[in-house]
Design an enzyme around this catalytic site. Structure first.
Site, PDB file in Angstrom:
ATOM      1  N   ASP A   1       0.712  -1.101   0.202  1.00 47.98           N
ATOM      2  CA  ASP A   1       0.046  -0.023   0.054  1.00 47.98           C
ATOM      3  C   ASP A   1       0.765   1.231  -0.049  1.00 47.98           C
ATOM      4  OD1 ASP A   1      -2.534  -1.070   0.028  1.00 47.98           O
ATOM      5  OD2 ASP A   1      -2.073  -1.832   2.133  1.00 47.98           O
TER       6      ASP A   1
ATOM      7  N   SER B   1      -4.197  -8.387   8.832  1.00 47.59           N
ATOM      8  CA  SER B   1      -3.472  -6.783   8.995  1.00 47.59           C
ATOM      9  C   SER B   1      -2.551  -7.071  10.318  1.00 47.59           C
ATOM     10  CB  SER B   1      -4.590  -5.967   8.914  1.00 47.59           C
ATOM     11  OG  SER B   1      -3.866  -4.727   9.464  1.00 47.59           O
TER      12      SER B   1
ATOM     13  N   ARG C   1       2.843   5.155  17.204  1.00 47.18           N
ATOM     14  CA  ARG C   1       2.362   6.159  16.157  1.00 47.18           C
ATOM     15  C   ARG C   1       3.064   7.724  16.755  1.00 47.18           C
ATOM     16  NH1 ARG C   1       2.047   2.177  13.237  1.00 47.18           N
ATOM     17  NH2 ARG C   1       0.097   0.990  13.427  1.00 47.18           N
TER      18      ARG C   1
ATOM     19  N   ASP D   1      -5.564   4.400  14.061  1.00 51.52           N
ATOM     20  CA  ASP D   1      -4.267   4.924  13.876  1.00 51.52           C
ATOM     21  C   ASP D   1      -4.220   6.004  13.096  1.00 51.52           C
ATOM     22  OD1 ASP D   1      -2.798   2.873  15.407  1.00 51.52           O
ATOM     23  OD2 ASP D   1      -2.882   1.651  13.687  1.00 51.52           O
TER      24      ASP D   1
HETATM   25  N1  ARG Z   1      -6.253  -2.260  17.636  1.00 55.01           N
HETATM   26  C1  ARG Z   1      -4.936  -1.934  17.717  1.00 55.01           C
HETATM   27  C2  ARG Z   1      -4.846  -0.370  18.289  1.00 55.01           C
HETATM   28  O1  ARG Z   1      -5.756   0.233  17.676  1.00 55.01           O
HETATM   29  C3  ARG Z   1      -3.985  -2.401  16.756  1.00 55.01           C
HETATM   30  C4  ARG Z   1      -4.149  -1.538  15.400  1.00 55.01           C
HETATM   31  C5  ARG Z   1      -3.196  -2.130  14.262  1.00 55.01           C
HETATM   32  N2  ARG Z   1      -3.724  -3.416  14.149  1.00 55.01           N
HETATM   33  C6  ARG Z   1      -3.484  -4.050  13.151  1.00 55.01           C
HETATM   34  N3  ARG Z   1      -3.679  -5.249  13.194  1.00 55.01           N
HETATM   35  N4  ARG Z   1      -2.779  -3.550  11.943  1.00 55.01           N
HETATM   36  O2  ARG Z   1      -3.959   0.086  18.837  1.00 55.01           O
END
Ligand code: ARG
Length: 416
Positions: free
Chosen positions: A17, A178, A98, A127
């Site tokens: 991506d 993911s 992040r 995110d």
């Molecule tokens: N749900 C988690 C959060 O909001 C992880 C987010 C990313 N998860 C992922 N499998 N790409 O902090």
């Protein structure tokens, strides 16, 4: 605008991506893209390989940052001091990374003269909020753009684009999940996991081995100084090394597997699998040392604050005034959180078996029921008389108004 066209800094992972996003953003906006990859201990590909791929995909500049120690020291350690577990379970793996990634994006934006920051998040998750609120908090003048969300860069479009432009990236390898990972843990979602009745299969996990068939128990002593791990089994470690070693040792015992349905900031519930062996082992040990070293009222109050701290960090408030104020308070609470915790790591659990601290509030002579007892039990009688006074007065009033506790009319004869 200076020497070059207006530029956008893209948070680059090296995956399909964001690789496509480099060219896609340039086509859609007419602006140049600077790719920035940040190492937060996610492992996997060499960052120089990722950097070259960004250039091969058309980035005008590509920059990689080794943020592993910074992430461990300035993001994971505050989370450890806060024993942070969102909704009682999730150690905030992605939520912690992040802000540090964003810091490097903003730094790169300044250095390369960009006015906009881009990230690869969808419009459904937490995110996107974390990236954009963090950027706003550090650099209110920068704009944000999310090509998947704002420029219609869907999966199908990305595959098609990569094939048409012969981008040096795999488009056929289909990963049903993911995944987001760093040294603090790993998050896995989508695919068959979206049916919350489906149990996770073995292929979901990489940081942990199956706890059902563990190796022999592993005894570990973690030494803390002011809330931060400084040695393991007597060997000095940095925060990063402490997390890495415990990822290895607790991971081998299957510790830190979490399967949860969580409440996202955007309102939906989502199912996620996490594995965070080092984080869970460290939080278990740290919380135990606090039980020994924190004064009761401070300890109780801190526990309630920890929950709020976890919510704030989950909900993109890393740089917020309230979160920063809490950090100051939490740092104050850590001044005596120094000492050793012994744990047995085995079969999915980290079990504390011993505590030792120069700054302990545990007083053997006050606690003991053996000889040497220094607690004067005669004081308890008067203490209880006064302590129970309000309940006694209220109960007497209830009786006067016919609202006393009903003990029933049954026969208490033990033969019944
Ligand atoms: N749900 C988690 C959060 O909001 C992880 C987010 C990313 N998860 C992922 N499998 N790409 O902090």
């Amino acid at each position: 605008m200076g020497l070059h066209k207006d530029r956008i800094v893209l948070a680059y992972s090296g995956g399909l991506d964001t690789s496509v996003a480099i060219g896609w953003i340039q086509e859609q906006t007419g602006r140049e893209v600077v790719a920035v990859a940040v190492d937060v201990g996610q492992g996997g590909e060499d960052l120089q390989v990722i950097r070259q791929r960004a250039l091969d995909c058309g980035a005008v500049e590509a920059y990689v940052a080794d943020a592993r120690d910074e992430f461990a020291e300035e993001y994971c350690m505050p989370a450890l001091k806060a024993n942070a577990l969102y909704e009682g379970k999730y150690p905030l793996v992605s939520a912690l990374s992040r802000p540090v990634i964003t810091k490097h994006l903003v730094r790169a934006a300044r250095q390369f003269g960009a006015t906009t920051v881009a990230h690869g998040c969808t419009g459904k998750g937490n995110d996107q909020v974390r990236f954009e609120v963090s950027i706003t908090s550090m650099a209110p003048d920068l704009d944000c753009i999310a090509p998947v969300r704002d420029l219609a860069l869907t999966r199908d479009v990305a595959i098609d684009y990569a094939e048409r432009h012969n981008l040096p990236i795999e488009t056929t390898k289909h990963n049903p999940f993911s995944i987001d990972q760093n040294v603090w843990g790993r998050a896995i979602e989508t695919g068959y996991l979206e049916d919350i009745w489906n149990a996770p299969t073995k292929d979901v996990y990489t940081y942990t081995d199956d706890p059902t068939y563990p190796p022999l128990p592993d005894e570990v002593i973690i030494s803390f100084k002011e809330g931060v791990p400084v040695a393991i089994d007597g060997r000095p470690v940095t925060p990063l090394e402490a997390i890495q070693e415990l990822n290895r040792r607790a991971g081998a015992q299957g510790i830190g597997r979490i399967d949860m349905v969580e409440d996202r900031l955007v309102g939906i519930k989502s199912r996620e699998i996490y594995e965070a062996p080092g984080a869970i082992a460290l939080i278990t040990a740290h919380a135990e040392l606090e039980s020994v070293t924190l004064e009761r009222e401070l300890h109780r109050y801190k526990r309630t604050m920890e929950q709020r701290w976890g919510e704030l960090v989950y909900e993109a408030q890393w740089f917020s005034p309230l979160k920063k104020g809490m950090d100051t308070f939490i740092d104050y609470t850590q001044q005596y959180v120094t000492g050793d915790i012994r744990m047995t790591l085995h079969g999915g659990r980290a079990v504390v078996t011993g505590r030792r601290s120069e700054t302990s509030l545990y007083d053997f002579n006050l606690a003991t029921y053996e000889s040497g007892d220094t607690f004067d039990q005669s004081h308890s009688r008067g203490f209880i008389e006064i302590y129970g006074m309000t309940s006694k007065l209220a109960a007497a009033r209830d009786v006067r108004f016919g609202r006393g506790i009903d003990f029933g009319t049954g026969n208490l004869n033990a033969d019944n």
